[in-house]
Design an enzyme around this catalytic site. Structure first.
Site, short mmCIF file in Angstrom:
data_model
loop_
_atom_site.label_atom_id
_atom_site.label_comp_id
_atom_site.label_asym_id
_atom_site.label_seq_id
_atom_site.Cartn_x
_atom_site.Cartn_y
_atom_site.Cartn_z
N HIS A 126 0.82 -1.22 0.00
CA HIS A 126 0.00 0.00 0.00
C HIS A 126 0.86 1.27 0.00
CE1 HIS A 126 0.38 0.15 4.50
NE2 HIS A 126 0.24 1.44 4.29
N ASP A 167 0.05 -7.58 1.84
CA ASP A 167 0.47 -6.17 1.84
C ASP A 167 1.99 -6.12 1.88
OD1 ASP A 167 0.52 -3.45 1.83
OD2 ASP A 167 -0.20 -3.19 3.89
N SER A 226 4.25 3.18 7.87
CA SER A 226 3.92 2.01 7.06
C SER A 226 5.12 1.54 6.26
CB SER A 226 2.81 2.35 6.05
OG SER A 226 1.57 2.39 6.68
#
Length: 238
Positions: free
Chosen positions: A43, A88, A184
């Site tokens: 992502h 992910d 992230s």
């Protein structure tokens, strides 16, 4: 990172920053796993981004900082069909290899899976306030605990997470320590091994009984090694 302190300048030589060239915004972290490859979250993908290696302070550059652009990007099943609980993960080949230096050194892949109860370290240049847009100039680090996956499943019934998953759950049950926006793609390091990639968590970050989820690196080792070896048709575990 919520609840942490400035990382020791020598403890994050493998930590890279993904940023947009125009605005110079750091939007994700990543981990250098050898001279030519970086592992981060799917992502985190953007159209145009650069990778900064060997960085500590955003304002005072290290002399050995390096910048690279992605030469190739690999996703599970060569598609971007990741979900909150699955796939992910993104493997980036750099446009040219980097040499080890004072502030740059790859982190090896894990040799064994992590165990619940482990102490894990998280790091990044992400938000240091759960509610405000406060970003630090230097990476922050903090220790959290590896929890049962169910502890990430139960608090989020709206996500309808499956009973088992290739994600790890980590945090502090009383809250106050967590990854946050901008962290992230960065590493979860448990007992000295690179075990997770920061994937998702609650907003606001670091709330009690709302730990965060990390893509489990160990479950994707075959895929990672196959891609690096040149088998670009490799697919992730189902």
């Amino acid at each position: 990172i919520i609840g942490g302190d400035e990382c020791n300048i020598n403890e994050h030589r493998f930590l890279v920053a993904l940023y947009t060239p125009r605005s110079r915004t750091l939007f994700c972290g990543g981990t250098l796993i050898n001279q030519e490859w970086v592992l981060t979250a799917a992502h985190c993908d953007r159209k145009n981004f650069r990778i900064k290696l060997g960085m500590h302070s955003k304002k005072v550059p290290n002399k050995d900082e390096q910048t690279r652009v992605p030469k190739e990007k690999f996703f599970c099943l060569s598609s971007k069909n990741y979900t909150l609980w699955d796939k992910d993960i993104m493997l980036i080949r750099l446009d040219s290899p980097v040499k080890n230096s004072t502030h740059i050194e790859p982190f090896s892949l894990p040799s064994s899976p992590p165990s619940v109860g482990s102490v894990c370290r998280i790091m990044g240049w992400g938000r240091i306030s759960p509610t405000e847009e406060t970003f630090p100039d230097v990476p922050h680090c903090v220790n959290i605990n590896l929890l049962e996956y169910e502890m990430c499943r139960a608090p989020y019934p709206e996500f309808e997470l499956p009973a088992t998953s290739r994600t790890l759950c980590a945090g502090i049950l009383e809250g106050g320590k967590d990854t946050c926006r901008g962290d992230s793609g960065g590493p979860l390091i448990c007992n000295g091994q690179f075990q997770g990639i920061a994937s998702w968590g609650d907003d606001p970050c670091a709330q009690p009984h709302k730990p965060a989820a990390y893509t489990k690196v160990f479950d994707h080792l075959d895929w990672i090694k196959s891609i690096i070896a040149g088998n670009t048709d490799a697919s992730c575990p189902p």
